[in-house]
Design a protein around this motif. Sequence first.
Motif, short mmCIF file in Angstrom:
data_model
loop_
_atom_site.label_atom_id
_atom_site.label_comp_id
_atom_site.label_asym_id
_atom_site.label_seq_id
_atom_site.Cartn_x
_atom_site.Cartn_y
_atom_site.Cartn_z
N GLY A 90 52.20 -25.65 71.83
CA GLY A 90 52.76 -25.84 73.17
C GLY A 90 52.99 -27.30 73.51
O GLY A 90 52.95 -27.68 74.68
N GLY A 91 53.22 -28.11 72.49
CA GLY A 91 53.45 -29.53 72.71
C GLY A 91 52.19 -30.36 72.84
O GLY A 91 52.25 -31.57 73.12
N ASN A 92 51.04 -29.75 72.63
CA ASN A 92 49.78 -30.50 72.76
C ASN A 92 49.58 -31.48 71.61
O ASN A 92 48.85 -32.46 71.74
CB ASN A 92 48.60 -29.53 72.83
N PHE A 93 50.19 -31.18 70.47
CA PHE A 93 50.08 -32.07 69.32
C PHE A 93 51.46 -32.62 68.96
O PHE A 93 52.45 -31.89 68.94
CB PHE A 93 49.50 -31.34 68.10
N LYS A 94 51.49 -33.90 68.66
CA LYS A 94 52.66 -34.51 68.04
C LYS A 94 52.35 -34.67 66.56
O LYS A 94 51.20 -34.82 66.17
CB LYS A 94 52.97 -35.87 68.67
N ILE A 95 53.40 -34.65 65.73
CA ILE A 95 53.21 -34.79 64.28
C ILE A 95 54.06 -35.97 63.79
O ILE A 95 55.11 -35.78 63.17
CB ILE A 95 53.61 -33.49 63.53
N PRO A 96 53.62 -37.20 64.06
CA PRO A 96 54.38 -38.38 63.62
C PRO A 96 54.13 -38.67 62.14
O PRO A 96 53.40 -39.59 61.76
CB PRO A 96 53.85 -39.49 64.52
N LEU A 97 54.75 -37.87 61.30
CA LEU A 97 54.51 -37.91 59.86
C LEU A 97 55.80 -38.22 59.12
O LEU A 97 56.85 -37.64 59.42
CB LEU A 97 53.98 -36.53 59.41
N VAL A 98 55.74 -39.13 58.15
CA VAL A 98 56.88 -39.41 57.27
C VAL A 98 56.51 -38.97 55.86
O VAL A 98 55.44 -39.30 55.36
CB VAL A 98 57.26 -40.91 57.26
N MET A 113 48.03 -35.40 63.74
CA MET A 113 47.63 -34.67 64.94
C MET A 113 46.64 -35.46 65.78
O MET A 113 46.60 -35.31 67.02
CB MET A 113 47.00 -33.33 64.55
N THR A 114 45.86 -36.31 65.15
CA THR A 114 44.82 -37.06 65.87
C THR A 114 45.26 -38.46 66.26
O THR A 114 44.42 -39.27 66.68
CB THR A 114 43.53 -37.13 65.04
N GLY A 115 46.57 -38.78 66.10
CA GLY A 115 47.07 -40.05 66.62
C GLY A 115 47.46 -41.08 65.60
O GLY A 115 47.97 -42.15 65.98
N PHE A 122 46.27 -33.65 50.08
CA PHE A 122 46.53 -34.88 50.85
C PHE A 122 47.67 -34.70 51.86
O PHE A 122 47.73 -35.44 52.84
CB PHE A 122 46.71 -36.12 49.96
N MET A 123 48.54 -33.70 51.65
CA MET A 123 49.54 -33.42 52.69
C MET A 123 48.85 -32.83 53.91
O MET A 123 49.15 -33.20 55.06
CB MET A 123 50.60 -32.46 52.17
N GLY A 124 47.91 -31.92 53.67
CA GLY A 124 47.16 -31.36 54.79
C GLY A 124 46.36 -32.42 55.52
O GLY A 124 46.29 -32.41 56.76
N MET A 125 45.78 -33.34 54.77
CA MET A 125 45.03 -34.43 55.40
C MET A 125 45.94 -35.30 56.25
O MET A 125 45.58 -35.72 57.36
CB MET A 125 44.34 -35.28 54.32
N ALA A 126 47.14 -35.58 55.74
CA ALA A 126 48.09 -36.41 56.48
C ALA A 126 48.52 -35.73 57.78
O ALA A 126 48.62 -36.38 58.83
CB ALA A 126 49.32 -36.70 55.62
N ILE A 127 48.74 -34.41 57.74
CA ILE A 127 49.13 -33.69 58.94
C ILE A 127 48.00 -33.72 59.97
O ILE A 127 48.22 -33.95 61.16
CB ILE A 127 49.52 -32.25 58.59
N GLY A 128 46.77 -33.54 59.50
CA GLY A 128 45.62 -33.65 60.40
C GLY A 128 45.50 -35.03 61.01
O GLY A 128 45.20 -35.18 62.20
#
Length: 324
Positions: A106-114, A72-74, A63-69
Amino acid sequence: MGKIFLFDALREATDEEMEKDSSVFVLGEDVGHYGGSYKVTKDLHVKYGDLRILDTPIAENSFMGMAIGAAMTGLRPIVEGMNMSFLLLAFNQISNNAGMLRYTSGGNFKIPLVIRGPGGVGKQLGAEHSQRLEAYFQAIPGLKIVACSTPYNAKGLLKSAIRDDNPVILFEHVLLYNLKDEVPSQEYFLPLDKAEVVREGSDVTIVTYSRMRHHVMQAVDILICDGYDPEVIDLISLKPIDIQSIINSLKQTHHLIIVEECMKTGGIAAEIIAQINDNCFDLLDAPVVRLSSQDIPTPYNGNLEKATVVHPQQIVDSVRMLLS
């Protein structure tokens, strides 16, 4: 202003951000119908549904991997670790994915994760449930790390963390959830990179964070009666460390004591001492005193457990010895 428990402050922050932004959601073990191990998400599934307060299997790496994905998708996921010790099972995802992907893309993805949850030495929780992981994660590039110590900073930090576009780990102490204090009724945010000067003083700088803030303040009450004037700094931000606030204090006091619940070897205090040596060694009139937990697995036995962590009298004795 109103007095609320720390777990309620975290719940309010989560609720407010979920209400304002439909991309915010919570996932973790028992966060939904059970309301979380420490009731931080109590009843939120009724308001937001089972897809935004998502109960997961006991599989931290998955579920950590799912959260990171999802990040990445917004989306803006909030991962609750039932106990922060369990997040060692997701260390690969946190370090190699959450911490690195914004850079390696290269900055293409943001990771707004808590990532948030309880940790620290509780009361006879045993070695595996008494981990202090702040030093484990501090070495990982790309992460921000904060540790709350009051209901006020818990709410302000969590709201800021949710809105940040980088992965943020929020450490909560298992023994502070029932701490009650005043929290403003109006909306507020706290910076993720600033320490708090809890008390100004001229004799010695005491740097601490999380639960140890309260042990330090108990010691300060005794020290004031003895005629000492300590300055107390709550780090709050563990990555990056607000070294400038410590330097500003040392310009007045020239003495430094660091009090932490982290392990002594390779702990947060060790990093602070290294940065002090790099940046302002000449401000010190005496060596830095480091009060840390014992480098052993936390015993289950209550008396032995108590002996592994720093207590107020040790802080008092250290100040007296340093300034004698």
